[in-house]
Design a protein around this motif. Sequence first.
Motif, PDB file in Angstrom:
ATOM      1  N   VAL A  72     -42.528  23.564  20.087  1.00  0.00           N
ATOM      2  CA  VAL A  72     -42.647  23.551  18.631  1.00  0.00           C
ATOM      3  C   VAL A  72     -43.660  22.489  18.214  1.00  0.00           C
ATOM      4  O   VAL A  72     -43.599  21.351  18.680  1.00  0.00           O
ATOM      5  CB  VAL A  72     -41.287  23.255  17.956  1.00  0.00           C
ATOM      6  N   VAL A  73     -44.593  22.860  17.356  1.00  0.00           N
ATOM      7  CA  VAL A  73     -45.539  21.906  16.780  1.00  0.00           C
ATOM      8  C   VAL A  73     -45.110  21.662  15.336  1.00  0.00           C
ATOM      9  O   VAL A  73     -45.192  22.560  14.499  1.00  0.00           O
ATOM     10  CB  VAL A  73     -46.984  22.431  16.827  1.00  0.00           C
ATOM     11  N   ARG A  74     -44.624  20.455  15.060  1.00  0.00           N
ATOM     12  CA  ARG A  74     -44.197  20.121  13.705  1.00  0.00           C
ATOM     13  C   ARG A  74     -45.410  19.948  12.794  1.00  0.00           C
ATOM     14  O   ARG A  74     -46.514  19.638  13.248  1.00  0.00           O
ATOM     15  CB  ARG A  74     -43.361  18.840  13.708  1.00  0.00           C
ATOM     16  N   THR A  75     -45.172  20.140  11.506  1.00  0.00           N
ATOM     17  CA  THR A  75     -46.262  20.053  10.532  1.00  0.00           C
ATOM     18  C   THR A  75     -47.043  18.750  10.666  1.00  0.00           C
ATOM     19  O   THR A  75     -48.279  18.744  10.656  1.00  0.00           O
ATOM     20  CB  THR A  75     -45.715  20.184   9.105  1.00  0.00           C
ATOM     21  N   GLY A  76     -46.335  17.648  10.830  1.00  0.00           N
ATOM     22  CA  GLY A  76     -47.003  16.355  10.912  1.00  0.00           C
ATOM     23  C   GLY A  76     -47.712  16.103  12.218  1.00  0.00           C
ATOM     24  O   GLY A  76     -48.472  15.137  12.334  1.00  0.00           O
ATOM     25  N   ASP A  77     -47.476  16.966  13.231  1.00  0.00           N
ATOM     26  CA  ASP A  77     -48.088  16.773  14.540  1.00  0.00           C
ATOM     27  C   ASP A  77     -49.306  17.657  14.773  1.00  0.00           C
ATOM     28  O   ASP A  77     -49.879  17.651  15.863  1.00  0.00           O
ATOM     29  CB  ASP A  77     -47.055  17.056  15.642  1.00  0.00           C
ATOM     30  N   ARG A  78     -49.703  18.428  13.777  1.00  0.00           N
ATOM     31  CA  ARG A  78     -50.847  19.313  13.956  1.00  0.00           C
ATOM     32  C   ARG A  78     -52.136  18.521  14.156  1.00  0.00           C
ATOM     33  O   ARG A  78     -52.337  17.483  13.531  1.00  0.00           O
ATOM     34  CB  ARG A  78     -51.015  20.211  12.725  1.00  0.00           C
ATOM     35  N   ARG A  79     -52.990  19.011  15.047  1.00  0.00           N
ATOM     36  CA  ARG A  79     -54.308  18.418  15.221  1.00  0.00           C
ATOM     37  C   ARG A  79     -55.201  18.863  14.062  1.00  0.00           C
ATOM     38  O   ARG A  79     -55.227  20.039  13.725  1.00  0.00           O
ATOM     39  CB  ARG A  79     -54.911  18.863  16.553  1.00  0.00           C
ATOM     40  N   ARG A  80     -55.883  17.919  13.458  1.00  0.00           N
ATOM     41  CA  ARG A  80     -56.660  18.207  12.250  1.00  0.00           C
ATOM     42  C   ARG A  80     -58.118  17.846  12.424  1.00  0.00           C
ATOM     43  O   ARG A  80     -58.476  16.981  13.211  1.00  0.00           O
ATOM     44  CB  ARG A  80     -56.066  17.459  11.048  1.00  0.00           C
ATOM     45  N   GLY A  81     -58.984  18.545  11.690  1.00  0.00           N
ATOM     46  CA  GLY A  81     -60.413  18.281  11.761  1.00  0.00           C
ATOM     47  C   GLY A  81     -61.140  18.893  10.590  1.00  0.00           C
ATOM     48  O   GLY A  81     -60.546  19.218   9.562  1.00  0.00           O
ATOM     49  N   GLY A  82     -62.441  19.090  10.757  1.00  0.00           N
ATOM     50  CA  GLY A  82     -63.259  19.625   9.681  1.00  0.00           C
ATOM     51  C   GLY A  82     -64.063  18.530   9.011  1.00  0.00           C
ATOM     52  O   GLY A  82     -64.235  17.433   9.548  1.00  0.00           O
ATOM     53  N   ASP A  83     -64.536  18.825   7.827  1.00  0.00           N
ATOM     54  CA  ASP A  83     -65.351  17.880   7.052  1.00  0.00           C
ATOM     55  C   ASP A  83     -64.874  17.922   5.608  1.00  0.00           C
ATOM     56  O   ASP A  83     -65.434  18.657   4.782  1.00  0.00           O
ATOM     57  CB  ASP A  83     -66.834  18.252   7.159  1.00  0.00           C
ATOM     58  N   PRO A  84     -63.822  17.155   5.273  1.00  0.00           N
ATOM     59  CA  PRO A  84     -63.266  17.190   3.912  1.00  0.00           C
ATOM     60  C   PRO A  84     -64.301  16.919   2.827  1.00  0.00           C
ATOM     61  O   PRO A  84     -64.219  17.494   1.738  1.00  0.00           O
ATOM     62  CB  PRO A  84     -62.193  16.100   3.947  1.00  0.00           C
TER      63      PRO A  84
END
Length: 204
Positions: free
Chosen positions: A89-101
């Motif tokens: 299970v990947v919890r919401t707070g543990d997601r890997r994030r990226g991009g260019d806000p």
Amino acid sequence: MATEIPTAPVLPADRERIEIGPRVRALRDEMGLSLREVAERCGVSATTLSQVERGETSPTLQVAARIAAGLDLRLSQLLRLDEGGSVTVVRTGDRRRGGDPERGHRFEVLTPPLPGQRSELTRHELDAGARTGTADDPPMHAPGSREIALVERGRVVLHCDGVAHELDAGDCVTFDADLPHHFDNPGPDPASLLAVVSAGLRAG
């Protein structure tokens, strides 16, 4: 004081000979490799490898380690010793994030980085006028990869291999992900989409 020397994890005695046939076959199929190709990669005869896959013989740990190397895995990964169970299970707070806000694009990787995993689910958010394909985005996908994208909200345009495809909320598109591509949001509202990339599904 004596210095402790680190040692590798010790397997139980009953695992000196192991059953890995179905997993080896599944991983080989996912990688799009023939029996002979894997045999050459790991230095095990094709006959022996075939017998392992069919469960006719159980390899020693030494042979299993060579098979794992041929599949680009550690032995512990092949034996699933690195995994905590059949459900992750990947919890919401543990997601890997990226991009260019700052440029209006954010993405999250919803799937865990499991050994041998050949697909990945991501969620992308695009402000009006923003596009994917920035410097921090995931790299262009490997030959044979395929992508499926579902537009959650808003309107986006997929540019794939020089052709534009307009997509509205609820539309789902499938395309060859090893071709040059990106999504953009022509506006005026924010947009979001889910994307699944699977490797090795199409002949290169």
